[in-house]
Design a protein around this motif. Structure first.
Motif, PDB file in Angstrom:
ATOM      1  N   ALA A  48       0.836  -1.200   0.000  1.00  0.00           N
ATOM      2  CA  ALA A  48       0.000   0.000   0.000  1.00  0.00           C
ATOM      3  C   ALA A  48       0.867   1.243   0.000  1.00  0.00           C
ATOM      4  CB  ALA A  48      -0.920   0.009   1.220  1.00  0.00           C
ATOM      5  N   GLU A  49       0.241   2.374  -0.369  1.00  0.00           N
ATOM      6  CA  GLU A  49       0.951   3.639  -0.395  1.00  0.00           C
ATOM      7  C   GLU A  49      -0.006   4.798  -0.161  1.00  0.00           C
ATOM      8  OE1 GLU A  49       4.053   5.585  -3.444  1.00  0.00           O
ATOM      9  OE2 GLU A  49       1.985   5.650  -4.132  1.00  0.00           O
ATOM     10  N   SER A  50       0.510   5.853   0.448  1.00  0.00           N
ATOM     11  CA  SER A  50      -0.210   7.116   0.538  1.00  0.00           C
ATOM     12  C   SER A  50       0.801   8.238   0.342  1.00  0.00           C
ATOM     13  CB  SER A  50      -0.905   7.280   1.888  1.00  0.00           C
ATOM     14  OG  SER A  50      -1.548   8.538   1.960  1.00  0.00           O
ATOM     15  N   THR A  51       0.422   9.250  -0.418  1.00  0.00           N
ATOM     16  CA  THR A  51       1.286  10.392  -0.667  1.00  0.00           C
ATOM     17  C   THR A  51       0.436  11.640  -0.800  1.00  0.00           C
ATOM     18  OG1 THR A  51       2.888  11.365  -2.213  1.00  0.00           O
ATOM     19  CG2 THR A  51       1.252   9.880  -3.131  1.00  0.00           C
ATOM     20  N   ASP A  52       1.056  12.804  -0.560  1.00  0.00           N
ATOM     21  CA  ASP A  52       0.318  14.044  -0.707  1.00  0.00           C
ATOM     22  C   ASP A  52       0.499  14.684  -2.088  1.00  0.00           C
ATOM     23  OD1 ASP A  52       2.920  14.932  -0.439  1.00  0.00           O
ATOM     24  OD2 ASP A  52       2.552  16.205   1.308  1.00  0.00           O
ATOM     25  N   ILE A  53       1.030  13.933  -3.055  1.00  0.00           N
ATOM     26  CA  ILE A  53       1.047  14.413  -4.439  1.00  0.00           C
ATOM     27  C   ILE A  53      -0.399  14.537  -4.910  1.00  0.00           C
ATOM     28  CG2 ILE A  53       1.658  13.859  -6.823  1.00  0.00           C
ATOM     29  CD1 ILE A  53       4.101  12.419  -5.807  1.00  0.00           C
ATOM     30  N   PRO A  54      -0.805  15.691  -5.387  1.00  0.00           N
ATOM     31  CA  PRO A  54      -2.197  15.846  -5.827  1.00  0.00           C
ATOM     32  C   PRO A  54      -2.578  14.826  -6.903  1.00  0.00           C
ATOM     33  CG  PRO A  54      -1.101  17.983  -5.712  1.00  0.00           C
ATOM     34  CD  PRO A  54      -0.032  16.949  -5.528  1.00  0.00           C
ATOM     35  N   GLU A 158      -4.855  -1.795   9.511  1.00  0.00           N
ATOM     36  CA  GLU A 158      -5.392  -0.710  10.343  1.00  0.00           C
ATOM     37  C   GLU A 158      -4.252   0.107  10.950  1.00  0.00           C
ATOM     38  OE1 GLU A 158      -7.895  -2.575  13.191  1.00  0.00           O
ATOM     39  OE2 GLU A 158      -9.455  -3.100  11.732  1.00  0.00           O
ATOM     40  N   GLU A 159      -3.183  -0.586  11.335  1.00  0.00           N
ATOM     41  CA  GLU A 159      -2.055   0.106  11.941  1.00  0.00           C
ATOM     42  C   GLU A 159      -1.399   1.075  10.964  1.00  0.00           C
ATOM     43  OE1 GLU A 159       1.261  -1.777  14.521  1.00  0.00           O
ATOM     44  OE2 GLU A 159       2.153  -1.480  12.532  1.00  0.00           O
ATOM     45  N   VAL A 160      -1.106   0.597   9.732  1.00  0.00           N
ATOM     46  CA  VAL A 160      -0.432   1.481   8.774  1.00  0.00           C
ATOM     47  C   VAL A 160      -1.355   2.610   8.333  1.00  0.00           C
ATOM     48  CG1 VAL A 160      -1.014   0.300   6.607  1.00  0.00           C
ATOM     49  CG2 VAL A 160       1.170   1.492   6.815  1.00  0.00           C
ATOM     50  N   THR A 161      -2.666   2.349   8.284  1.00  0.00           N
ATOM     51  CA  THR A 161      -3.613   3.413   7.948  1.00  0.00           C
ATOM     52  C   THR A 161      -3.568   4.512   9.003  1.00  0.00           C
ATOM     53  OG1 THR A 161      -5.079   1.884   6.765  1.00  0.00           O
ATOM     54  CG2 THR A 161      -6.044   3.947   7.535  1.00  0.00           C
TER      55      THR A 161
END
Length: 234
Positions: A48-54, A158-161
């Motif tokens: 999984a990944e999350s970034t603030d790149i629009p 859930e932890e990484v979220t």
């Protein structure tokens, strides 16, 4: 270092012996000491990944099916080599990178400058990277979750979220291992390493402007879809 590596391709473990779940932001954002590069070597599945790149969340969901990394030792004691194998719209793509490990920080200069540290995690075979990278004139941050396994438990996810929430990042995009993985022995894999590394600062500035512009994601999607269509027609 992260997953928008079609438009670029972005980036690895270190939580040995930790079994109790991590819950507070203070604990979740605690950096982990990297004992040595051997802890990072081997095959890792990009979970999984999350970034603030629009627009990155939309791009990832639409473009990336599955990704896995092979990390090997570099020529010098403080370097590692990463080959990212990515399935994108039915195509198998690969990108190779050389990174430097120093003072618990993993950094690189190509194709764009960036650095990452490892964060605390209760997952015994996971890497949680917190990365900062510069594209054009903008600096972005992101979290990437890797594991030796293709899929994690609900509790681990859930932890990484929550880690991403603690960093004020969007809800992660979780890749689906059921879509299958490209293999190193795949007959038709397109190596994008030279293409991406040859991109100049002007091109990255243009890419950053696309990210920042209204309708930029749609523009980028059209560019990528057109490029994939050309490849498939050959």
């Amino acid at each position: 270092m992260g997953l928008v590596h079609v438009a670029l391709v972005v980036l690895s473990l270190l939580s040995a012996g930790q079994s109790a779940p991590v819950t507070s932001c203070e604990s979740l954002l605690q950096p982990l000491e990297i004992q040595g590069r051997d802890q990072l070597l081997g095959r890792w599945t990009y979970i999984a990944e999350s970034t603030d790149i629009p627009g990155a969340r939309t791009l990832t969901k639409m473009l990336i099916e599955t990704t896995w990394l092979n990390i090997t030792a570099g020529d010098n004691n403080d370097t590692i080599n990463i080959v990212q194998n990515q399935k994108t719209m039915g195509l198998c793509l690969s990108v190779s990178s050389k990174l430097t490990l120093k003072n618990n920080t993993i950094s690189r200069e190509q194709p764009y400058p960036g650095s990452a540290i490892l964060l605390n995690t209760g997952c015994p075979d996971c890497l949680v990277f917190y990365a900062n990278y510069t594209i054009g004139q903008s600096t972005y941050k992101g979290v990437q979750l890797l594991s030796r396994r293709p899929k994690l438990s609900d509790t681990e996810m859930e932890e990484v979220t929550k880690q991403m929430m603690c960093l004020n990042l969007p809800k992660p995009v979780v890749l689906d291992p059921e879509k299958g993985f490209c293999s190193e022995s795949q007959g038709r894999t397109f190596d994008l390493t030279d293409t991406i590394n040859s991109m100049g600062s002007d091109q990255f500035s243009k890419l950053d402007k696309i990210f920042q512009s209204e309708g930029g994601v749609q523009t980028l999607m059209e560019m990528i879809t057109s490029a994939v269509a050309r490849i498939n027609s050959n």
